[in-house]
Design a protein around this motif. Structure first.
Motif, PDB file in Angstrom:
ATOM      1  N   GLU A  88       0.857  -1.228  -0.001  1.00  0.00           N
ATOM      2  CA  GLU A  88      -0.056   0.097  -0.076  1.00  0.00           C
ATOM      3  C   GLU A  88       1.009   1.168   0.061  1.00  0.00           C
ATOM      4  N   ASP A  89       2.085   1.187   0.168  1.00  0.00           N
ATOM      5  CA  ASP A  89       3.133   2.350   0.012  1.00  0.00           C
ATOM      6  C   ASP A  89       3.532   2.702  -1.592  1.00  0.00           C
ATOM      7  N   THR A  90       2.879   1.741  -2.274  1.00  0.00           N
ATOM      8  CA  THR A  90       3.075   1.995  -3.904  1.00  0.00           C
ATOM      9  C   THR A  90       2.557   3.390  -4.229  1.00  0.00           C
ATOM     10  N   ALA A  91       3.127   4.088  -4.680  1.00  0.00           N
ATOM     11  CA  ALA A  91       2.919   5.476  -5.427  1.00  0.00           C
ATOM     12  C   ALA A  91       3.880   6.219  -6.030  1.00  0.00           C
ATOM     13  N   VAL A  92       3.395   7.297  -6.533  1.00  0.00           N
ATOM     14  CA  VAL A  92       4.650   8.392  -7.087  1.00  0.00           C
ATOM     15  C   VAL A  92       4.636   9.252  -5.843  1.00  0.00           C
ATOM     16  N   TYR A  93       6.013   9.242  -5.405  1.00  0.00           N
ATOM     17  CA  TYR A  93       6.374  10.179  -4.339  1.00  0.00           C
ATOM     18  C   TYR A  93       7.005  11.406  -4.860  1.00  0.00           C
ATOM     19  N   TYR A  94       6.340  12.620  -4.409  1.00  0.00           N
ATOM     20  CA  TYR A  94       6.752  13.839  -4.554  1.00  0.00           C
ATOM     21  C   TYR A  94       7.527  14.661  -3.596  1.00  0.00           C
ATOM     22  N   CYS A  95       8.513  15.376  -3.972  1.00  0.00           N
ATOM     23  CA  CYS A  95       9.301  16.451  -2.981  1.00  0.00           C
ATOM     24  C   CYS A  95       8.270  17.663  -3.093  1.00  0.00           C
ATOM     25  N   ASN A  96       8.527  18.301  -1.817  1.00  0.00           N
ATOM     26  CA  ASN A  96       7.652  19.533  -1.891  1.00  0.00           C
ATOM     27  C   ASN A  96       8.417  20.541  -0.891  1.00  0.00           C
ATOM     28  N   ALA A  97       8.663  21.844  -1.539  1.00  0.00           N
ATOM     29  CA  ALA A  97       9.186  22.699  -0.794  1.00  0.00           C
ATOM     30  C   ALA A  97       8.241  24.171  -0.778  1.00  0.00           C
ATOM     31  N   ASN A  98       8.129  24.620   0.571  1.00  0.00           N
ATOM     32  CA  ASN A  98       7.422  25.606   0.978  1.00  0.00           C
ATOM     33  C   ASN A  98       8.146  26.682   1.439  1.00  0.00           C
ATOM     34  N   THR A  99       8.016  28.044   0.942  1.00  0.00           N
ATOM     35  CA  THR A  99       8.593  29.123   1.210  1.00  0.00           C
ATOM     36  C   THR A  99       7.659  30.146   1.993  1.00  0.00           C
ATOM     37  N   PHE A 100       6.421  29.583   2.111  1.00  0.00           N
ATOM     38  CA  PHE A 100       5.164  30.427   2.556  1.00  0.00           C
ATOM     39  C   PHE A 100       4.658  31.508   1.797  1.00  0.00           C
ATOM     40  N   GLN A 101       5.498  31.936   0.630  1.00  0.00           N
ATOM     41  CA  GLN A 101       4.976  32.686  -0.419  1.00  0.00           C
ATOM     42  C   GLN A 101       4.503  31.732  -1.665  1.00  0.00           C
ATOM     43  N   TYR A 102       5.252  30.595  -1.622  1.00  0.00           N
ATOM     44  CA  TYR A 102       5.132  29.681  -2.968  1.00  0.00           C
ATOM     45  C   TYR A 102       5.268  28.437  -2.415  1.00  0.00           C
ATOM     46  N   VAL A 103       4.706  27.404  -3.229  1.00  0.00           N
ATOM     47  CA  VAL A 103       4.929  26.180  -3.020  1.00  0.00           C
ATOM     48  C   VAL A 103       5.628  25.391  -4.160  1.00  0.00           C
ATOM     49  N   TYR A 104       6.349  24.489  -4.060  1.00  0.00           N
ATOM     50  CA  TYR A 104       7.287  24.031  -5.342  1.00  0.00           C
ATOM     51  C   TYR A 104       7.366  22.522  -5.287  1.00  0.00           C
ATOM     52  N   TRP A 105       7.267  21.752  -6.343  1.00  0.00           N
ATOM     53  CA  TRP A 105       7.324  20.429  -6.493  1.00  0.00           C
ATOM     54  C   TRP A 105       8.127  19.879  -7.541  1.00  0.00           C
ATOM     55  N   GLY A 106       8.613  18.583  -7.055  1.00  0.00           N
ATOM     56  CA  GLY A 106       9.548  17.661  -7.931  1.00  0.00           C
ATOM     57  C   GLY A 106       8.685  17.316  -8.998  1.00  0.00           C
ATOM     58  N   GLN A 107       9.291  16.541  -9.888  1.00  0.00           N
ATOM     59  CA  GLN A 107       8.688  15.772 -10.941  1.00  0.00           C
ATOM     60  C   GLN A 107       8.155  14.381 -10.546  1.00  0.00           C
ATOM     61  N   GLY A 108       8.501  13.800  -9.142  1.00  0.00           N
ATOM     62  CA  GLY A 108       7.985  12.717  -8.847  1.00  0.00           C
ATOM     63  C   GLY A 108       8.965  11.414  -9.243  1.00  0.00           C
ATOM     64  N   THR A 109       8.860  10.465  -8.362  1.00  0.00           N
ATOM     65  CA  THR A 109       9.578   9.345  -8.311  1.00  0.00           C
ATOM     66  C   THR A 109       8.466   8.327  -7.988  1.00  0.00           C
ATOM     67  N   GLN A 110       8.727   6.942  -8.929  1.00  0.00           N
ATOM     68  CA  GLN A 110       7.829   6.015  -8.596  1.00  0.00           C
ATOM     69  C   GLN A 110       8.249   5.070  -7.710  1.00  0.00           C
ATOM     70  N   VAL A 111       7.677   4.797  -6.607  1.00  0.00           N
ATOM     71  CA  VAL A 111       8.141   3.560  -5.858  1.00  0.00           C
ATOM     72  C   VAL A 111       7.034   2.495  -5.710  1.00  0.00           C
ATOM     73  N   THR A 112       7.311   1.118  -6.076  1.00  0.00           N
ATOM     74  CA  THR A 112       6.755   0.011  -6.306  1.00  0.00           C
ATOM     75  C   THR A 112       6.964  -0.830  -5.399  1.00  0.00           C
ATOM     76  N   VAL A 113       5.870  -1.465  -4.605  1.00  0.00           N
ATOM     77  CA  VAL A 113       6.165  -2.603  -3.363  1.00  0.00           C
ATOM     78  C   VAL A 113       5.279  -3.702  -3.897  1.00  0.00           C
ATOM     79  N   SER A 114       6.124  -4.611  -3.996  1.00  0.00           N
ATOM     80  CA  SER A 114       5.635  -6.108  -4.505  1.00  0.00           C
ATOM     81  C   SER A 114       5.207  -6.786  -3.328  1.00  0.00           C
ATOM     82  N   SER A 115       4.099  -7.570  -3.462  1.00  0.00           N
ATOM     83  CA  SER A 115       3.788  -8.356  -2.177  1.00  0.00           C
ATOM     84  C   SER A 115       4.439  -9.885  -2.557  1.00  0.00           C
TER      85      SER A 115
END
Length: 115
Positions: A88-115
């Motif tokens: 259930e942790d499988t997802a695209v993970y995004y980095c986020n930076a908050n300056t209080f004025q603006y919010v920035y996002w990374g492009q995302g990285t895929q995490v896949t956990v197989s059972s």
């Protein structure tokens, strides 16, 4: 402006570990909060963990005790150590930076956990 570049995603078996990294460039002096979010298929993006410049952290209940967020201010990098991974942790993970004025996002990285 702040640019974020993530790395470290991949495929891992349940119970395994991964470490994500996110390096910021640009106006990094303005960043106060850095965080990791994730978005699974068909679900809304959700906060996984956050860390402020002073080092205080917060975590989603679903990852407490398994994930650790840390920050190297000198390297403008935030890490997410993920242990005891579950499918259930499988997802695209995004980095986020908050300056209080603006919010920035990374492009995302895929995490896949197989059972």
């Amino acid at each position: 402006q702040v640019q974020l570049v993530e790395s470290g995603g991949g495929l891992v078996q349940a119970g395994g570990s991964l470490r994500l990294s996110c390096t910021a460039s640009g106006s990094t002096f303005s960043i106060n909060i850095m965080a990791w979010y994730r978005q699974a298929p068909g679900k809304q993006r959700e906060l996984v963990a956050g860390i402020v410049r002073s080092g205080n952290t917060n975590y989603a209940d679903s990852v407490k005790g398994r994930f650790t967020i840390s920050r190297d201010n000198a390297k403008n990098t935030v890490y997410l150590q993920m242990n005891s991974l579950k499918p259930e942790d499988t997802a695209v993970y995004y980095c986020n930076a908050n300056t209080f004025q603006y919010v920035y996002w990374g492009q995302g990285t895929q995490v896949t956990v197989s059972s």
